[in-house]
Write a protein that holds these residues in place. Structure first.
Motif, PDB file in Angstrom:
ATOM      1  N   GLU A 166      -3.839   0.200  -6.586  1.00 56.80           N
ATOM      2  CA  GLU A 166      -4.640  -1.013  -6.477  1.00 56.80           C
ATOM      3  C   GLU A 166      -5.089  -1.312  -5.058  1.00 56.80           C
ATOM      4  O   GLU A 166      -5.816  -2.265  -4.830  1.00 56.80           O
ATOM      5  CB  GLU A 166      -3.852  -2.227  -7.010  1.00 56.80           C
ATOM      6  N   GLN A 167      -4.676  -0.506  -4.093  1.00 56.74           N
ATOM      7  CA  GLN A 167      -4.975  -0.857  -2.711  1.00 56.74           C
ATOM      8  C   GLN A 167      -6.472  -0.960  -2.440  1.00 56.74           C
ATOM      9  O   GLN A 167      -6.893  -1.782  -1.637  1.00 56.74           O
ATOM     10  CB  GLN A 167      -4.289   0.073  -1.727  1.00 56.74           C
ATOM     11  N   HIS A 168      -7.295  -0.190  -3.146  1.00 51.60           N
ATOM     12  CA  HIS A 168      -8.743  -0.272  -2.930  1.00 51.60           C
ATOM     13  C   HIS A 168      -9.291  -1.659  -3.287  1.00 51.60           C
ATOM     14  O   HIS A 168     -10.318  -2.075  -2.767  1.00 51.60           O
ATOM     15  CB  HIS A 168      -9.482   0.808  -3.732  1.00 51.60           C
ATOM     16  N   ASP A 184     -12.530  -5.345 -12.205  1.00 47.89           N
ATOM     17  CA  ASP A 184     -11.906  -4.021 -12.199  1.00 47.89           C
ATOM     18  C   ASP A 184     -10.695  -4.029 -13.135  1.00 47.89           C
ATOM     19  O   ASP A 184      -9.865  -4.935 -13.095  1.00 47.89           O
ATOM     20  CB  ASP A 184     -11.479  -3.675 -10.774  1.00 47.89           C
ATOM     21  N   THR A 208       0.807  -1.219   0.000  1.00 47.17           N
ATOM     22  CA  THR A 208       0.000   0.000   0.000  1.00 47.17           C
ATOM     23  C   THR A 208       0.842   1.271   0.000  1.00 47.17           C
ATOM     24  O   THR A 208       0.401   2.304  -0.472  1.00 47.17           O
ATOM     25  CB  THR A 208      -0.974   0.028   1.197  1.00 47.17           C
TER      26      THR A 208
END
Length: 168
Positions: free
Chosen positions: A37-39, A53, A30
């Motif tokens: 891409e952390q979400h 996604d 993160t």
């Protein structure tokens, strides 16, 4: 007889017991390369990752995570890999080259099993992974694997089988 679709289902069932990795296990991802891409991953169970996604489909993040997170999030990548392989078996072509490349690269790395997967996956995930790797080897022509990849994957399949046989 197993099919790519059945392997995807086995993987989903096995990985459904895996909780999201802790923030500690995700900190390098993160903070570094995985910020975009952390979400998709942070606090998300592996089976709940949004595999549609566009960031998931093009990101080669498995090598950027801690061993615990890589083992956990291999699940959704394997599911997508096998769904796409099922599509290829039916239609004659594949559609997810980034996912395919990411999964094959991770599985073919010499220390992936000993350093990442073996210590961080429960038995049911190891069994599903063993089925998956054996299916990949069986599908080597369709996947256009080279001799090096085949050798690495055959070694991985043997290591998984040996581990499962010795595990109580």
């Amino acid at each position: 007889m197993s099919t790519a679709s059945k392997i995807a289902q086995k993987i989903e069932k096995a990985w459904s017991s895996i909780a999201p990795p802790s923030h500690e296990d995700m900190k390098y991802f993160t903070v570094g390369w995985g910020k975009g891409e952390q979400h998709l991953f942070l606090d998300v169970k592996p089976v709940d990752v949004d595999r549609q996604d566009e960031r998931f489909l093009v990101a080669d993040v498995l090598a950027e995570m801690s061993p615990v997170a890589t083992a956990a999030y291999l699940g959704p990548y394997l599911m997508t890999f096998f769904e796409d392989l099922a599509f290829q078996e039916k239609e004659g072509f594949f559609s997810e080259p980034m996912v395919r490349g990411s999964v094959l690269a991770l599985l073919a790395r010499p220390r992936t099993w000993s350093d990442v997967l073996r210590p961080n996956l429960p038995r049911n995930c190891k069994e599903a992974l063993g089925d998956a790797v054996n299916y990949i080897v069986k599908s080597q022509e369709m996947l256009e694997l080279d001799l090096s990849q085949i050798g690495s994957l055959e070694k991985l399949a043997r290591s998984i089988a040996r581990d499962i046989a010795w595990e109580p």
